[in-house]
Design a protein around this motif. Structure first.
Motif, mmCIF file in Angstrom:
data_model
loop_
_atom_site.group_PDB
_atom_site.id
_atom_site.type_symbol
_atom_site.label_atom_id
_atom_site.label_comp_id
_atom_site.label_asym_id
_atom_site.label_seq_id
_atom_site.Cartn_x
_atom_site.Cartn_y
_atom_site.Cartn_z
ATOM 1 N N THR A 1 66.382 18.873 8.054
ATOM 2 C CA THR A 1 65.305 19.844 7.864
ATOM 3 C C THR A 1 64.584 19.624 6.542
ATOM 4 O OG1 THR A 1 66.481 21.497 9.187
ATOM 5 C CG2 THR A 1 64.797 22.313 7.697
ATOM 6 N N ARG B 1 59.975 24.455 8.759
ATOM 7 C CA ARG B 1 61.227 24.223 9.473
ATOM 8 C C ARG B 1 62.375 25.017 8.863
ATOM 9 N NH1 ARG B 1 60.098 17.805 10.726
ATOM 10 N NH2 ARG B 1 58.827 18.194 12.565
ATOM 11 N N ASP C 1 58.292 26.060 13.230
ATOM 12 C CA ASP C 1 58.620 24.958 14.147
ATOM 13 C C ASP C 1 59.907 25.296 14.879
ATOM 14 O OD1 ASP C 1 58.682 22.627 15.512
ATOM 15 O OD2 ASP C 1 58.920 21.313 13.790
ATOM 16 N N TYR D 1 63.566 23.299 15.775
ATOM 17 C CA TYR D 1 64.747 24.162 15.715
ATOM 18 C C TYR D 1 65.549 24.098 17.011
ATOM 19 C CZ TYR D 1 67.666 28.336 15.848
ATOM 20 O OH TYR D 1 68.736 29.182 15.988
#
Length: 360
Positions: A175, A146, A109, A114
């Motif tokens: 995250t 992630r 991702d 990000y």
């Protein structure tokens, strides 16, 4: 003969021609009979699957025709149903196709999560931008991997990103807790590795990549001649490593992060848009409130609002009263008060991190 890889179009043409697509002639496909490259790749993947590997990470999956993945992954999973496929894929418009048709388990991702969170850490975006990420991803969250560092991205502590590993704390709490999917921590991230060496192919670029045949000082201190011990770590690296350990243990201890639902509270907290992101994770048994604080350079007092219907939605009884308990990043200066149609959490924040509370 030239050792340079060439343009993006030349690379894509080279990488895909043998997979049954002729990009020099209008992307004409040759999938029937099955291309020989497909068969050979199936044999290679099956060889490793028979050895008992847990899974495969596919580098630059976008550079190979989607038709190949739709053929390969289901075929392998039919014989090895427990194997996991992870794709480094950078086209969000194709995410659903990778997951639902090609049967990949997880996708990087990067393009949405990000990039958005990094821009917030760098002070180039507002925290409320995170809301747009989950809205665009709809229900794909459990299939998205992630991270805040990997071999292609700048080290958080490098001069090219945050300059300070502490700036990653709010991003990493987010995250680890916002979605149901897995998270990744790149080796040395937990030690505050900077990656600022003039080494290898890429020079001083704030990264630790496969092209850099070099030392990684913070990690070498942890390896410590094979002892894998704290004794050579600086006080700062040790404290940061212990913080990462605390975060990962916290995540693994609560199944709310693999099973619980997500509720975004930013629609009720527009006054916090710039540096704060507020949300709830909940199951039938547990409700957690998260206050993610980015780029806090001096103490400030904030007030987050929890409307009655949001609290009822996550299974709490507004009329009977709700209590709050700090469970991650203890904070002494908080006030939690009930009003006619909402609760208000007031807190004095003096550092960038993620604060987690249990509501009951």
């Amino acid at each position: 003969m030239n050792q340079e890889p060439g343009s993006n179009e030349e690379i894509k043409s080279f990488c895909t021609l043998n997979y049954g697509v002729d990009f020099k002639n209008g992307a004409k496909t040759y999938f029937d009979p099955t291309p020989n490259t497909w068969q050979r790749m199936y044999e290679i993947v099956s060889f490793w699957a028979e050895k008992g590997i847990d899974g495969l990470r596919v580098d630059m999956a976008d550079m190979v025709p989607m038709s190949f993945w739709k053929w390969l992954v289901p075929k392998v999973k039919k014989n090895f149903p427990a194997i996991t496929f992870i794709a480094e894929a950078y086209q969000p418009s194709e995410y659903r196709e990778y997951i639902e048709q090609a049967q990949f388990d997880w996708l990087y991702d990067k393009e949405q999560f990000y990039n958005t969170v990094r821009s917030i850490v760098e002070g180039k975006n507002q925290a409320v931008a995170i809301s747009q990420v989950w809205k665009e991803q709809d229900n794909l969250g459990p299939h998205l991997l992630r991270f805040m560092e990997n071999h292609d991205e700048h080290r958080i502590a490098s001069d090219f990103f945050g300059q300070n590993p502490q700036k990653a704390k709010p991003a990493m709490v987010l995250t680890a807790t916002m979605h149901k999917g897995p998270i990744m921590i790149y080796f040395g991230q937990e030690l505050g590795e900077k990656g600022m060496y003039g080494e290898g192919f890429s020079g001083v670029d704030g990264k630790t990549t496969i092209f850099d045949y070099w030392k990684i000082e913070s990690y070498q201190k942890w390896v410590n001649g094979g002892k894998f011990h704290n004794e050579k770590l600086t006080a700062e690296s040790l404290a940061l490593r212990n913080w990462y350990i605390k975060l990962l243990k916290f995540r693994n201890r609560h199944d709310i992060f693999s099973k619980g639902e997500f509720y975004d509270l930013m629609w009720q907290n527009e006054h916090l848009n710039d540096k704060f992101f507020v949300y709830i994770r909940h199951t039938n048994e547990l409700v957690m409130l998260f206050v993610i604080a980015f780029n806090i350079y001096e103490p400030q007092t904030i007030k987050a609002y929890l409307p009655d219907h949001a609290l009822e939605h996550v299974g709490l009884n507004f009329d009977k009263g709700i209590s709050i308990e700090q469970i991650f990043e203890d904070h002494q200066n908080i006030s939690f008060k009930k009003y006619d149609d909402h609760y208000a959490l007031e807190m004095r924040i003096n550092k960038s991190t993620g604060y987690i509370f249990k509501l009951k």
